[in-house]
Scaffold this motif. Structure first.
Motif, PDB file in Angstrom:
ATOM      1  N   TYR A   1       5.270  -8.227 -27.658  1.00 23.42           N
ATOM      2  CA  TYR A   1       5.192  -8.162 -26.195  1.00 23.42           C
ATOM      3  C   TYR A   1       3.751  -8.309 -25.701  1.00 23.42           C
TER       4      TYR A   1
ATOM      5  N   TYR B   1       2.691  -0.603 -18.378  1.00 25.49           N
ATOM      6  CA  TYR B   1       3.416   0.572 -18.892  1.00 25.49           C
ATOM      7  C   TYR B   1       2.482   1.751 -19.180  1.00 25.49           C
TER       8      TYR B   1
ATOM      9  N   GLY C   1      12.816  -5.897 -32.641  1.00 25.11           N
ATOM     10  CA  GLY C   1      11.763  -6.804 -32.191  1.00 25.11           C
ATOM     11  C   GLY C   1      10.412  -6.201 -32.546  1.00 25.11           C
ATOM     12  N   ARG C   2      10.004  -5.244 -31.734  1.00 24.26           N
ATOM     13  CA  ARG C   2       8.683  -4.629 -31.877  1.00 24.26           C
ATOM     14  C   ARG C   2       8.411  -4.118 -33.294  1.00 24.26           C
TER      15      ARG C   2
ATOM     16  N   SER D   1      13.500   0.540 -25.466  1.00 23.78           N
ATOM     17  CA  SER D   1      12.499   0.048 -26.399  1.00 23.78           C
ATOM     18  C   SER D   1      11.430   1.118 -26.608  1.00 23.78           C
TER      19      SER D   1
ATOM     20  N   GLY E   1      14.930  -1.481 -30.409  1.00 24.94           N
ATOM     21  CA  GLY E   1      14.290  -0.351 -29.724  1.00 24.94           C
ATOM     22  C   GLY E   1      13.449   0.546 -30.588  1.00 24.94           C
TER      23      GLY E   1
ATOM     24  N   LYS F   1      12.184 -12.303 -28.344  1.00 27.42           N
ATOM     25  CA  LYS F   1      11.355 -12.075 -27.162  1.00 27.42           C
ATOM     26  C   LYS F   1      10.073 -11.330 -27.496  1.00 27.42           C
TER      27      LYS F   1
ATOM     28  N   ARG G   1       0.329  -4.880 -21.252  1.00 24.87           N
ATOM     29  CA  ARG G   1       1.011  -3.620 -21.531  1.00 24.87           C
ATOM     30  C   ARG G   1       0.275  -2.375 -21.000  1.00 24.87           C
TER      31      ARG G   1
ATOM     32  N   GLU H   1      19.041  -5.496 -33.843  1.00 25.65           N
ATOM     33  CA  GLU H   1      18.199  -6.475 -33.140  1.00 25.65           C
ATOM     34  C   GLU H   1      16.768  -5.960 -33.001  1.00 25.65           C
TER      35      GLU H   1
HETATM   36  N1  LLP Z   1      17.925  -6.396 -27.973  1.00 20.84           N
HETATM   37  C1  LLP Z   1      17.917  -6.489 -26.642  1.00 20.84           C
HETATM   38  C2  LLP Z   1      19.171  -6.837 -25.943  1.00 20.84           C
HETATM   39  C3  LLP Z   1      16.730  -6.281 -25.927  1.00 20.84           C
HETATM   40  O1  LLP Z   1      16.726  -6.379 -24.609  1.00 20.84           O
HETATM   41  C4  LLP Z   1      15.534  -5.954 -26.635  1.00 20.84           C
HETATM   42  C5  LLP Z   1      14.278  -5.723 -25.919  1.00 20.84           C
HETATM   43  C6  LLP Z   1      15.598  -5.887 -28.034  1.00 20.84           C
HETATM   44  C7  LLP Z   1      16.813  -6.100 -28.668  1.00 20.84           C
HETATM   45  C8  LLP Z   1      14.394  -5.589 -28.883  1.00 20.84           C
HETATM   46  O2  LLP Z   1      13.863  -4.330 -28.615  1.00 20.84           O
HETATM   47  P1  LLP Z   1      12.658  -3.779 -29.500  1.00 20.84           P
HETATM   48  O3  LLP Z   1      13.206  -3.563 -30.899  1.00 20.84           O
HETATM   49  O4  LLP Z   1      11.583  -4.764 -29.493  1.00 20.84           O
HETATM   50  O5  LLP Z   1      12.276  -2.506 -28.835  1.00 20.84           O
HETATM   51  N2  LLP Z   1       7.927  -5.558 -22.808  1.00 20.84           N
HETATM   52  C9  LLP Z   1       8.234  -4.210 -23.207  1.00 20.84           C
HETATM   53  C10 LLP Z   1       9.455  -4.132 -24.096  1.00 20.84           C
HETATM   54  C11 LLP Z   1      10.691  -4.768 -23.486  1.00 20.84           C
HETATM   55  C12 LLP Z   1      11.893  -4.741 -24.394  1.00 20.84           C
HETATM   56  C13 LLP Z   1      12.992  -5.589 -23.846  1.00 20.84           C
HETATM   57  N3  LLP Z   1      14.167  -5.668 -24.649  1.00 20.84           N
HETATM   58  C14 LLP Z   1       7.009  -3.606 -23.879  1.00 20.84           C
HETATM   59  O6  LLP Z   1       5.978  -4.275 -23.948  1.00 20.84           O
HETATM   60  O7  LLP Z   1       7.015  -2.445 -24.284  1.00 20.84           O
END
Ligand code: LLP
Length: 422
Positions: A376, A319, A278-279, A202, A239, A60, A315, A276
């Motif tokens: 994102y 946010y 992402g960012r 996140s 996160g 995502k 963003r 998991e």
């Molecule tokens: N796993 C799950 C189940 C999630 O819902 C997410 C992100 C991740 C992993 C990855 O998280 P990361 O490592 O990327 O933090 N649009 C927002 C962030 C939304 C995150 C949603 N879930 C932003 O622009 O800050």
């Protein structure tokens, strides 16, 4: 690594001048560095490998097929939250057995397609979903391997809109109700419980919320095992925060420190671990390139109106997020700065990329790079104000390629249908 730097007075992405991309592809445009994507992945995956853990890229964050392919080629699996993301992950070459399906509201048709594709695991977030998945798996005559996503009720200390691990958030099954939910899952003929999952939010900058959550889950895991459940896998979610504001003291924890904490907190647990991110893998590997349309000195402040807007990067609006913004042409050392709002052309006061920002003088035609726009950003873009989706470009050393062309106005407007009776 930062692949975006000044060389001979102008910003490059690796070895390609952003000015050249702007000239050839136009603005606004997202530009990603393959070297940065790879370096980010390798740093994370190497640390994870020391724990024998798997990495499922949260697609995502940036779901361009080329980006997913780059990570897949380095061994990444995928974390997906929709059937659309399932198809993307598969199309990019990720094997189904390395795909984990998360999400709070999966529809039966999505579960069906995921089971038919043979995804590795479905992370279930409610009792209702246990029932739904059992029914779908039953229709297909299969058994679904599941983890239950538990909400540990821990404050991740991040922006309210991206915290997910508190009781009042919609995500996961409340830790106090988890034993009961596992009992429910075990009673289902077409479900096989294999593990437990968490994801607490996140842009998390401190280790403590993770540590607290793992400790809570650890307690739960022993209860679940004594209830007779098999908890062989522990999915720790994503996160991991990144630096958005380089001149501040915003400092995320190092991956090594995170992994050391995980090793300590999961010692002797006997679970296969997975992450998991992402960012952390994509955020700082991209910029949004824009051009100044005009400068509008106001009574209270100067507005620099650029051709990138909240529809391209929401963003800041959504946010109150900070993104560093730099001129592509390097300002002379000691250049005088003034307080500036960098805004888009959209008809809303919320349409800004930066407020009260100290910027060196900008003039019409100047290019700017909005940094940390790899995560994102393009994925959250819209066509508000009938602004076509911006293109995405991937740089690799001296070369670059458009990995998603700019949407044309014909495509955008041509998608509408006027009923014959109108
Ligand atoms: N796993 C799950 C189940 C999630 O819902 C997410 C992100 C991740 C992993 C990855 O998280 P990361 O490592 O990327 O933090 N649009 C927002 C962030 C939304 C995150 C949603 N879930 C932003 O622009 O800050």
């Amino acid at each position: 690594m930062d692949a975006f730097m000044y060389r001979d007075g102008a910003m490059v992405a690796e070895n390609v001048a952003l000015e050249r991309i702007a000239r050839e592809v136009g603005t606004p445009a997202f530009v990603y560095s393959l070297a940065a994507l790879r370096a980010n992945y390798r740093a994370f995956a190497t640390a994870a490998a020391a724990l024998n853990a798997e990495v499922h890229y949260a697609v995502k964050a940036n779901s361009n097929l080329a980006v997913i392919r780059a990570f897949g080629a380095l061994g990444a699996g995928a974390d997906i939250v929709s059937v659309g993301e399932l198809r993307r992950a598969l199309a990019a070459g990720i094997e189904a057995r390395n795909i984990v399906f998360s999400g709070v509201g999966k529809k039966p048709a999505e579960l069906r397609e995921a089971l038919q594709a043979n995804v590795r695991q479905i992370n279930v977030e409610s009792r209702a979903e246990l029932d739904m998945l059992d029914a779908v798996a039953g229709e297909l005559g299969r058994t679904a391997e599941i983890a239950i996503r538990v909400n540990p009720d821990v404050d991740a200390r991040t922006h309210a809109k991206i915290t997910t691990g508190r009781k009042e958030n919609k995500f996961g099954i409340d830790i106090d109700l988890a034993r009961d939910a596992y009992g429910h899952a075990a009673s289902k003929r077409h479900l096989r419980v294999v593990g437990i999952a968490m994801h607490i939010g996140s842009q998390i900058l401190s280790l403590e919320p993770y540590r607290d959550s793992i400790r809570k889950l650890r307690g739960l895991i022993s209860e679940l095992r004594s209830d007779g459940h098999r908890i062989d896998r522990l999915d720790l979610g994503g996160g991991y925060g990144i630096v958005y504001r380089r001149d501040s003291n915003e400092r995320p924890f190092a991956v090594a420190d995170y992994m050391a904490m995980v090793r300590q907190e999961t010692a002797g647990l006997g679970c296969a671990l997975s992450f998991e991110p992402g960012r952390a893998l994509v955020g700082n590997a991209g910029v949004l390139l824009g051009e100044v349309i005009l400068v509008k000195p106001g009574a209270a402040r100067t507005f620099v109106v650029v051709d990138a807007a909240m529809n391209d990067l929401i963003r800041p609006t959504l946010y109150e997020a900070w993104h560093d913004i730099v001129p592509v042409c390097e300002p002379p050392a000691g250049a005088i700065t003034s307080t500036t709002d960098i805004v888009g052309p959209i008809c809303e006061s919320g349409d800004y990329l930066a407020k009260d920002r100290a910027m060196s003088p900008l003039a019409a035609g100047d290019l700017i790079a909005v940094k940390s726009a790899g995560a994102y950003s393009a994925v959250m873009a819209s066509t508000y104000n009938t602004r076509p989706l911006a293109p995405e470009v991937l740089v690799d050393g001296e070369r670059y390629e458009v990995i998603r062309p700019r949407q044309s106005l014909d495509e955008l407007i041509g998608a509408d249908r006027i009923p014959a009776w109108l």
